[in-house]
Design a protein around this motif. Structure first.
Motif, PDB file in Angstrom:
ATOM      1  N   GLU A 185       6.699  72.542  59.504  1.00 15.01           N
ATOM      2  CA  GLU A 185       7.847  73.431  59.706  1.00 15.01           C
ATOM      3  C   GLU A 185       9.175  72.686  59.597  1.00 15.01           C
ATOM      4  O   GLU A 185      10.200  73.277  59.246  1.00 15.01           O
ATOM      5  CB  GLU A 185       7.754  74.097  61.088  1.00 15.01           C
ATOM      6  N   ASP A 186       9.169  71.371  59.902  1.00 11.52           N
ATOM      7  CA  ASP A 186      10.432  70.645  59.851  1.00 11.52           C
ATOM      8  C   ASP A 186      10.928  70.431  58.421  1.00 11.52           C
ATOM      9  O   ASP A 186      12.026  69.917  58.205  1.00 11.52           O
ATOM     10  CB  ASP A 186      10.361  69.322  60.610  1.00 11.52           C
ATOM     11  N   ARG A 193      15.373  77.403  60.357  1.00 12.75           N
ATOM     12  CA  ARG A 193      14.796  76.848  61.582  1.00 12.75           C
ATOM     13  C   ARG A 193      15.294  77.612  62.802  1.00 12.75           C
ATOM     14  O   ARG A 193      16.117  77.149  63.572  1.00 12.75           O
ATOM     15  CB  ARG A 193      15.125  75.358  61.704  1.00 12.75           C
ATOM     16  N   THR A 195      14.761  79.251  66.377  1.00 13.99           N
ATOM     17  CA  THR A 195      13.892  79.023  67.549  1.00 13.99           C
ATOM     18  C   THR A 195      13.909  80.213  68.483  1.00 13.99           C
ATOM     19  O   THR A 195      14.804  81.008  68.466  1.00 13.99           O
ATOM     20  CB  THR A 195      14.342  77.766  68.308  1.00 13.99           C
TER      21      THR A 195
END
Length: 195
Positions: A185-186, A193, A195
């Motif tokens: 995912e990074d 990205r 959260t």
């Protein structure tokens, strides 16, 4: 009262720089924006192809990968994939695997309309039947992966420009799409990205 859908605008390094109404970003000077592509596979490794609805502004009535779309501002890309799969194809799934976190493309139609997307690619597995939404999809077809890639490679199959650009990157992951290792995912661009 429904509100107009917005997309996330991005800069050349994948950072969010604002939002814009979806209806305003597909034209002759389309700004780069965040999107996704997904490939749905069944247990036999067949890929689900869809034909875009004839009234779509970009690449109407063209065959492409299973489902594409845009995350809403603040929406995680994986959630956007799941939301659009349910809306377009009636598929309710719990998870999508990230495959190509940094994919992006720019393509121009014959009439000058431009697509310009930072477009991570996902894989989805399903055992369920498809129920296509006619507002989004004019047709569906399950095809063995190798037959699909060979047909595109030999120009026997006409497909969307983004799907054509994604295929060499996907086939480089291995012969069996069910065995592809998800990407970390990074690797997603900063704008994705959430959260």
């Amino acid at each position: 009262m429904t509100t107009e859908e917005h997309v996330v605008l991005v800069d050349s390094t994948g950072n969010a720089i604002g939002t814009a109404p979806k209806t305003s970003v597909h034209g002759l000077d389309t700004p780069r924006h965040l999107a996704f592509s997904s490939y749905v596979f069944d247990e036999a490794g067949r890929v689900l192809l869809t034909r875009r609805a004839a009234h779509k502004a970009t690449w109407p009535a063209v065959w492409t990968n299973s489902c594409c779309g845009h995350p809403m501002p603040g929406e995680a890309l994986e959630q956007a994939v799941l939301r659009r799969l349910a809306h377009e194809l009636g598929l309710v799934v719990e998870h999508a695997d990230l495959l190509l976190p940094g994919f992006g493309y720019r393509a121009v139609m014959d009439n000058g309309i431009v697509e310009n997307e930072l477009c991570p690619v996902y894989r989805v597995l399903t055992k369920d039947a498809v129920s296509a939404n006619p507002d989004e999809v004019d047709g569906v077809l399950w095809m063995p992966w190798q037959e699909f890639t060979e047909g595109v490679g030999s120009n026997l199959l006409a497909i969307s420009p983004w799907c054509r650009e994604q295929l060499p990157l996907l086939t480089a992951l291995g012969d069996d799409p069910l065995a592809w290792e998800p990407a970390p995912e990074d690797g997603l661009p900063p704008a994705a990205r959430v959260t």
